[in-house]
Write a protein that holds these residues in place. Structure first.
Motif, PDB file in Angstrom:
ATOM      1  N   THR A  37      -4.708   9.855 -50.152  1.00  0.00           N
ATOM      2  CA  THR A  37      -5.918  10.335 -50.808  1.00  0.00           C
ATOM      3  C   THR A  37      -6.954  10.755 -49.762  1.00  0.00           C
ATOM      4  O   THR A  37      -7.287   9.977 -48.872  1.00  0.00           O
ATOM      5  N   GLU A  38      -7.452  11.960 -49.867  1.00  0.00           N
ATOM      6  CA  GLU A  38      -8.452  12.463 -48.934  1.00  0.00           C
ATOM      7  C   GLU A  38      -9.731  11.635 -49.059  1.00  0.00           C
ATOM      8  O   GLU A  38     -10.087  11.182 -50.153  1.00  0.00           O
ATOM      9  N   GLU A  49     -15.348   9.604 -54.167  1.00  0.00           N
ATOM     10  CA  GLU A  49     -15.676   9.986 -55.548  1.00  0.00           C
ATOM     11  C   GLU A  49     -15.090   8.989 -56.536  1.00  0.00           C
ATOM     12  O   GLU A  49     -15.759   8.561 -57.491  1.00  0.00           O
ATOM     13  N   LYS A  61     -12.925  12.072 -49.042  1.00  0.00           N
ATOM     14  CA  LYS A  61     -13.988  12.452 -49.974  1.00  0.00           C
ATOM     15  C   LYS A  61     -13.577  12.166 -51.412  1.00  0.00           C
ATOM     16  O   LYS A  61     -14.400  11.731 -52.225  1.00  0.00           O
ATOM     17  N   ALA A  62     -12.300  12.396 -51.719  1.00  0.00           N
ATOM     18  CA  ALA A  62     -11.803  12.106 -53.067  1.00  0.00           C
ATOM     19  C   ALA A  62     -11.826  10.604 -53.327  1.00  0.00           C
ATOM     20  O   ALA A  62     -12.132  10.159 -54.447  1.00  0.00           O
ATOM     21  N   TRP A  66      -5.643   3.908 -55.325  1.00  0.00           N
ATOM     22  CA  TRP A  66      -5.463   5.201 -54.671  1.00  0.00           C
ATOM     23  C   TRP A  66      -4.499   5.018 -53.500  1.00  0.00           C
ATOM     24  O   TRP A  66      -4.606   4.044 -52.749  1.00  0.00           O
TER      25      TRP A  66
END
Length: 329
Positions: free
Chosen positions: A155-156, A162, A158-159, A151
């Motif tokens: 990338t945020e 996940e 929370k994402a 990532w």
């Protein structure tokens, strides 16, 4: 909201290039110092979406290597990596004791990623968040060692959680953390509904890179959660502009903060100003601020803003600090 640019860790890379033969040879050894089991890797796989595409990963990975910003979020969700990259002592010391132990029990790959050392750990999954350009230098070599999910730094948080939970098979823990997070946010919104509607906040900070005699208006990091999730009214940069936190302001400008109702600033877990921020509170200008003299300057503990566990600790500290605010006159 993305994770804080000033605190992101990018793993530096070695020039090592491994052949497939070296990788297969390395698999003959082993390092069982950190959780996981030896033996055959799980044959069952599933596909997860990552920044580098759809990646087939083991259904139940046993030997996970984390690189860059994936170290602490994976550990926060209960993961037990066999290999981790470098984390500063100041950052490591903010972790709960059990998470520090998990980190120290893993093989430390250091700030530079030695691919031969990674291969020697016999991972069945590699999780990576580093700058895109650095990942490109090692992507092919990592893929010959184990399935690799990557990532980018944009990338945020929370994402990212996940993605890590799905790839690393720690979704049960993530589900519990998300429920706790949503409950904490809902409680704060209800408890401080009037404050959210009527109060002008400003968040201050200092960094190790800050010039002497300066501070910043902090609009990145944990304050983004207070602003975006809880709804507190903090200043932030206009769309398309650099964060306010990128501009060093001289201590003399502290007097301009009198236009705000409440000041928040970085504190340790005991509520004391952090070592980096201490020079600000020691100035006469700070001590003379009406916001300070009236008890409306609040120290808030932020152990990190890229995993739910750390964010929950921040929200707990914010709740405790807000509860001390005296009534408006």
């Amino acid at each position: 909201m993305s994770t804080t640019p000033l605190s992101r860790r990018g793993a530096a890379l070695t020039a090592a290039v491994l052949s497939l033969a070296l990788v297969l040879t390395a698999c003959g050894g082993g390092d069982d110092k950190a959780g996981g089991t030896t033996g055959d890797k799980a044959a069952a796989t599933r596909t997860v979406k990552a920044g580098n595409g759809d990646i087939a990963v083991p259904t139940n990975p046993q030997r996970v290597v984390t690189i860059g910003n994936t170290d602490l979020p994976f550990i926060d969700m209960g993961g037990k990596p066999v290999g981790v990259t470098g984390v500063a002592d100041s950052e490591l010391n903010l972790l709960p004791e059990d998470q520090r132990a998990t980190f120290k029990n893993a093989t430390n790959l250091g700030d530079e990623v030695d691919l031969e050392k990674v291969a020697g750990l016999k991972p069945d999954l590699i999780l990576v968040q580093i700058p895109d350009a650095e990942f490109k230098k090692m992507e092919k070599q990592l893929a010959t060692i184990a399935p690799t999910a990557f990532w980018g730094l944009d990338t945020e948080w929370k994402a990212l959680a996940e993605g890590l939970a799905e790839a690393g098979n720690v979704k049960d823990s993530l589900t519990r953390q998300k429920a706790d997070f949503e409950g904490s946010v809902a409680k704060l919104k209800q408890t401080y509904a009037d404050l959210i509607k009527t109060t002008k906040f400003v968040n201050l900070d200092r960094y190790a890179s800050s010039d002497p005699g300066t501070y910043v208006i902090g609009d990145i990091g944990c304050v983004e959660i207070a602003q975006d999730d809880v709804g507190l009214n903090f200043p932030k940069a206009a769309a398309g502009k650099d964060p306010l936190a990128y501009e060093n302001l001289p201590f003399e400008q502290l007097s301009k903060l009198s236009t705000y109702d409440v000041i928040t600033y970085p504190a340790d877990d005991k509520g004391q100003p952090t070592e980096l921020f201490a020079p600000v509170v020691e100035t006469n200008t700070w001590k003379a601020l009406p916001t300070v003299t009236s008890g409306r300057a609040l120290g808030v503990f932020c152990p990190g803003n890229n995993s739910y566990g750390a964010v929950l600790r921040y929200l707990g500290s914010l709740d405790k600090a807000l509860a001390t605010l005296p009534p408006k006159k």
